[in-house]
Scaffold this motif. Structure first.
Motif, PDB file in Angstrom:
ATOM      1  N   TYR A  83     -58.644 -39.247 -61.901  1.00 11.08           N
ATOM      2  CA  TYR A  83     -58.395 -40.145 -62.713  1.00 11.08           C
ATOM      3  C   TYR A  83     -58.483 -41.652 -62.041  1.00 11.08           C
ATOM      4  N   PRO A  84     -59.329 -42.651 -62.883  1.00 13.71           N
ATOM      5  CA  PRO A  84     -59.846 -43.607 -62.125  1.00 13.71           C
ATOM      6  C   PRO A  84     -58.643 -44.765 -62.128  1.00 13.71           C
ATOM      7  N   TYR A  85     -57.529 -44.522 -62.624  1.00 10.81           N
ATOM      8  CA  TYR A  85     -56.388 -45.687 -62.566  1.00 10.81           C
ATOM      9  C   TYR A  85     -55.195 -45.147 -61.847  1.00 10.81           C
ATOM     10  N   SER A  86     -55.236 -43.843 -61.146  1.00 19.84           N
ATOM     11  CA  SER A  86     -54.178 -43.688 -60.346  1.00 19.84           C
ATOM     12  C   SER A  86     -54.530 -42.686 -59.134  1.00 19.84           C
ATOM     13  N   ASN A  87     -53.926 -42.806 -58.127  1.00 24.81           N
ATOM     14  CA  ASN A  87     -54.205 -41.982 -57.017  1.00 24.81           C
ATOM     15  C   ASN A  87     -52.933 -41.662 -56.195  1.00 24.81           C
ATOM     16  N   PRO A  88     -51.860 -40.919 -56.947  1.00 23.51           N
ATOM     17  CA  PRO A  88     -50.622 -40.914 -56.186  1.00 23.51           C
ATOM     18  C   PRO A  88     -50.562 -40.204 -55.007  1.00 23.51           C
ATOM     19  N   ALA A  89     -49.561 -40.107 -54.338  1.00 22.91           N
ATOM     20  CA  ALA A  89     -49.581 -39.349 -52.872  1.00 22.91           C
ATOM     21  C   ALA A  89     -48.199 -38.864 -53.026  1.00 22.91           C
ATOM     22  N   ILE A  90     -47.919 -37.633 -52.399  1.00 23.40           N
ATOM     23  CA  ILE A  90     -46.400 -37.050 -52.196  1.00 23.40           C
ATOM     24  C   ILE A  90     -45.772 -37.735 -51.058  1.00 23.40           C
ATOM     25  N   GLU A  91     -44.425 -38.247 -51.287  1.00 23.56           N
ATOM     26  CA  GLU A  91     -43.598 -38.720 -50.189  1.00 23.56           C
ATOM     27  C   GLU A  91     -42.400 -37.743 -50.187  1.00 23.56           C
ATOM     28  N   LYS A  92     -42.004 -37.559 -48.746  1.00 24.02           N
ATOM     29  CA  LYS A  92     -40.748 -37.105 -48.411  1.00 24.02           C
ATOM     30  C   LYS A  92     -39.795 -38.096 -48.323  1.00 24.02           C
ATOM     31  N   THR A  93     -38.449 -37.981 -48.973  1.00 22.30           N
ATOM     32  CA  THR A  93     -37.477 -38.946 -49.179  1.00 22.30           C
ATOM     33  C   THR A  93     -36.166 -38.671 -48.118  1.00 22.30           C
ATOM     34  N   PRO A  94     -35.886 -39.781 -47.726  1.00 23.38           N
ATOM     35  CA  PRO A  94     -34.406 -39.421 -46.811  1.00 23.38           C
ATOM     36  C   PRO A  94     -33.238 -38.574 -47.506  1.00 23.38           C
ATOM     37  N   TRP A  95     -33.561 -38.346 -48.871  1.00 21.34           N
ATOM     38  CA  TRP A  95     -32.444 -38.004 -49.566  1.00 21.34           C
ATOM     39  C   TRP A  95     -32.539 -36.521 -49.876  1.00 21.34           C
ATOM     40  N   GLY A  96     -33.853 -35.774 -49.080  1.00 20.76           N
ATOM     41  CA  GLY A  96     -34.060 -34.412 -49.204  1.00 20.76           C
ATOM     42  C   GLY A  96     -34.943 -34.001 -50.376  1.00 20.76           C
ATOM     43  N   THR A  97     -36.085 -34.868 -50.957  1.00 23.85           N
ATOM     44  CA  THR A  97     -36.934 -34.605 -51.845  1.00 23.85           C
ATOM     45  C   THR A  97     -38.367 -34.792 -51.463  1.00 23.85           C
ATOM     46  N   SER A  98     -39.148 -34.234 -51.918  1.00 22.71           N
ATOM     47  CA  SER A  98     -40.585 -34.587 -52.099  1.00 22.71           C
ATOM     48  C   SER A  98     -40.798 -35.177 -53.393  1.00 22.71           C
ATOM     49  N   GLU A  99     -41.578 -36.495 -53.474  1.00 23.51           N
ATOM     50  CA  GLU A  99     -41.757 -37.127 -54.901  1.00 23.51           C
ATOM     51  C   GLU A  99     -43.106 -37.455 -55.028  1.00 23.51           C
ATOM     52  N   LEU A 100     -43.590 -37.804 -56.105  1.00 18.91           N
ATOM     53  CA  LEU A 100     -44.763 -38.034 -56.423  1.00 18.91           C
ATOM     54  C   LEU A 100     -44.617 -38.997 -57.955  1.00 18.91           C
ATOM     55  N   THR A 101     -44.893 -40.259 -57.498  1.00 21.00           N
ATOM     56  CA  THR A 101     -44.817 -41.111 -58.438  1.00 21.00           C
ATOM     57  C   THR A 101     -45.991 -41.589 -59.252  1.00 21.00           C
ATOM     58  N   VAL A 102     -46.038 -41.615 -60.464  1.00 19.49           N
ATOM     59  CA  VAL A 102     -47.255 -42.037 -61.148  1.00 19.49           C
ATOM     60  C   VAL A 102     -46.801 -43.112 -62.125  1.00 19.49           C
ATOM     61  N   ILE A 103     -47.751 -43.964 -62.472  1.00 21.69           N
ATOM     62  CA  ILE A 103     -47.310 -45.058 -63.456  1.00 21.69           C
ATOM     63  C   ILE A 103     -48.349 -45.328 -64.529  1.00 21.69           C
ATOM     64  N   ASP A 104     -47.932 -45.089 -65.682  1.00 19.96           N
ATOM     65  CA  ASP A 104     -48.633 -44.777 -66.910  1.00 19.96           C
ATOM     66  C   ASP A 104     -49.316 -46.310 -67.286  1.00 19.96           C
ATOM     67  N   PRO A 105     -50.146 -46.459 -68.244  1.00 20.12           N
ATOM     68  CA  PRO A 105     -51.048 -47.587 -68.632  1.00 20.12           C
ATOM     69  C   PRO A 105     -49.951 -48.672 -69.159  1.00 20.12           C
ATOM     70  N   PHE A 106     -48.790 -48.351 -69.331  1.00 23.32           N
ATOM     71  CA  PHE A 106     -47.884 -49.212 -70.066  1.00 23.32           C
ATOM     72  C   PHE A 106     -46.634 -49.674 -68.994  1.00 23.32           C
ATOM     73  N   SER A 107     -46.909 -49.504 -67.640  1.00 21.44           N
ATOM     74  CA  SER A 107     -45.907 -49.925 -66.553  1.00 21.44           C
ATOM     75  C   SER A 107     -44.777 -48.896 -66.551  1.00 21.44           C
ATOM     76  N   ASN A 108     -44.780 -48.032 -67.263  1.00 21.90           N
ATOM     77  CA  ASN A 108     -43.749 -46.958 -67.008  1.00 21.90           C
ATOM     78  C   ASN A 108     -43.981 -45.923 -65.837  1.00 21.90           C
ATOM     79  N   ARG A 109     -42.872 -45.762 -65.183  1.00 25.41           N
ATOM     80  CA  ARG A 109     -42.826 -44.792 -63.904  1.00 25.41           C
ATOM     81  C   ARG A 109     -42.426 -43.453 -64.280  1.00 25.41           C
ATOM     82  N   ILE A 110     -43.021 -42.312 -63.759  1.00 28.57           N
ATOM     83  CA  ILE A 110     -42.716 -40.993 -63.946  1.00 28.57           C
ATOM     84  C   ILE A 110     -42.398 -40.647 -62.550  1.00 28.57           C
ATOM     85  N   ILE A 111     -41.545 -40.160 -61.910  1.00 29.10           N
ATOM     86  CA  ILE A 111     -41.309 -39.317 -60.807  1.00 29.10           C
ATOM     87  C   ILE A 111     -41.360 -38.268 -60.618  1.00 29.10           C
ATOM     88  N   PHE A 112     -42.179 -37.300 -60.406  1.00 30.62           N
ATOM     89  CA  PHE A 112     -42.047 -35.981 -60.506  1.00 30.62           C
ATOM     90  C   PHE A 112     -41.526 -35.561 -58.899  1.00 30.62           C
TER      91      PHE A 112
END
Length: 117
Positions: A83-112
């Motif tokens: 997808y040309p408008y997003s290149n998300p990476a997985i991040e490990k958090t200090p609170w014990g999760t792995s997270e992948l954040t994507v931002i939609d074309p309308f500036s909304n964030r979805i954190i998987f």
């Protein structure tokens, strides 16, 4: 069940991002008449999101978290799509999760995310 509403402005971008890129399916769409705003529901596994063109339903720039199984495989699937408008990476958090954040074309964030064992 809680269903978040995200503000959207362009159905073509919704289809490209939510359906083609992230793999959500469109459950239904409502529009009072041809020139009126669109309101749709999309879902991915157990996650349901409402997307609205209606003024006042929501403000752009919202954020939600979606728990997902096998985040690594989901990430690989997104990378394959190039997808040309997003290149998300997985991040490990200090609170014990792995997270992948994507931002939609309308500036909304979805954190998987998934919890680390």
């Amino acid at each position: 069940m809680v269903i978040p509403i995200f503000r959207i402005f362009d159905m073509e971008k919704v289809h490209s991002f939510y359906i083609n890129y992230l793999g959500f399916k469109k459950d239904w769409e409502h529009q009072y008449s041809e020139n009126m705003p669109v309101y749709i529901q999309v879902s991915l596994n157990d996650a349901v999101i409402h997307l609205s063109e209606h003024y006042g339903d929501a403000s752009p720039g919202g954020a939600i978290r979606i728990k997902i199984k096998d985040l690594k495989s989901f990430h690989s699937l997104l990378v394959e799509k190039q997808y040309p408008y997003s290149n998300p990476a997985i991040e490990k958090t200090p609170w014990g999760t792995s997270e992948l954040t994507v931002i939609d074309p309308f500036s909304n964030r979805i954190i998987f995310y998934e919890e680390l064992e």
